[in-house]
Design a protein around this motif. Structure first.
Motif, PDB file in Angstrom:
ATOM      1  N   HIS A   1      18.343 -58.255  27.679  1.00 49.29           N
ATOM      2  CA  HIS A   1      17.270 -58.835  28.494  1.00 49.29           C
ATOM      3  C   HIS A   1      17.216 -60.342  28.416  1.00 49.29           C
ATOM      4  O   HIS A   1      16.454 -60.979  29.118  1.00 49.29           O
ATOM      5  N   GLN A   2      18.052 -60.912  27.553  1.00 49.65           N
ATOM      6  CA  GLN A   2      18.070 -62.353  27.394  1.00 49.65           C
ATOM      7  C   GLN A   2      19.520 -62.835  27.475  1.00 49.65           C
ATOM      8  O   GLN A   2      20.410 -62.255  26.846  1.00 49.65           O
ATOM      9  N   CYS A   3      19.757 -63.882  28.234  1.00 49.28           N
ATOM     10  CA  CYS A   3      21.097 -64.440  28.375  1.00 49.28           C
ATOM     11  C   CYS A   3      21.573 -64.969  27.027  1.00 49.28           C
ATOM     12  O   CYS A   3      20.838 -65.710  26.362  1.00 49.28           O
TER      13      CYS A   3
ATOM     14  N   LYS B   1      19.452 -68.212  27.124  1.00 45.67           N
ATOM     15  CA  LYS B   1      18.259 -67.506  26.632  1.00 45.67           C
ATOM     16  C   LYS B   1      17.232 -67.165  27.707  1.00 45.67           C
ATOM     17  O   LYS B   1      16.127 -66.759  27.405  1.00 45.67           O
ATOM     18  N   HIS B   2      17.576 -67.312  28.986  1.00 38.83           N
ATOM     19  CA  HIS B   2      16.656 -66.921  30.057  1.00 38.83           C
ATOM     20  C   HIS B   2      16.773 -65.421  30.324  1.00 38.83           C
ATOM     21  O   HIS B   2      17.696 -64.760  29.856  1.00 38.83           O
ATOM     22  N   GLU B   3      15.838 -64.911  31.120  1.00 41.15           N
ATOM     23  CA  GLU B   3      15.788 -63.478  31.427  1.00 41.15           C
ATOM     24  C   GLU B   3      17.014 -63.030  32.213  1.00 41.15           C
ATOM     25  O   GLU B   3      17.501 -63.722  33.101  1.00 41.15           O
TER      26      GLU B   3
ATOM     27  N   LYS C   1      12.306 -53.618  27.394  1.00 41.65           N
ATOM     28  CA  LYS C   1      12.621 -54.863  26.694  1.00 41.65           C
ATOM     29  C   LYS C   1      12.291 -54.808  25.208  1.00 41.65           C
ATOM     30  O   LYS C   1      12.650 -55.707  24.461  1.00 41.65           O
TER      31      LYS C   1
ATOM     32  N   SER D   1       4.553 -58.098  22.058  1.00 40.34           N
ATOM     33  CA  SER D   1       5.849 -58.042  22.736  1.00 40.34           C
ATOM     34  C   SER D   1       5.705 -57.658  24.208  1.00 40.34           C
ATOM     35  O   SER D   1       6.491 -58.089  25.049  1.00 40.34           O
TER      36      SER D   1
END
Length: 91
Positions: free
Chosen positions: A7-9, A13-15, A41, A84
């Motif tokens: 769910h994170q690059c 670190k983006h969605e 997620k 979360s």
């Protein structure tokens, strides 16, 4: 082998978004930009906690027994799951 959707690059670190879906039975494929649900997620440990919490119908005593943890630990894990999922309000 099935892998959990990242769910994170790993670079910026983006969605991340799902862009292709495939049928497990026939060759049908659908392409687009799809969001995943909030629960997808959650890390595996939080997802297991949520499943146990629901199975126990929210009964904290039952969750304690099922997971072998104390009342304060159940509350702490529940607070972490709530955070979360995006609800940062705590009373």
């Amino acid at each position: 082998m099935d892998y959990k959707i990242p769910h994170q690059c790993p670079i910026c670190k983006h969605e991340m978004r799902v862009t292709k879906l495939a049928c497990t039975h026939c060759p049908t494929m659908v392409e687009g930009e799809f969001r995943t649900c909030k629960f997808c997620k959650l890390p595996d440990d939080q997802l297991l906690f949520v499943e146990t919490f629901l199975k126990c119908r929210g009964n904290i005593k039952e969750v304690e027994k099922e997971l072998g943890i104390s009342y304060p630990t159940v509350r702490s894990r529940l607070d972490c799951v709530i955070e979360s999922l995006g609800d940062h309000k705590r009373e």
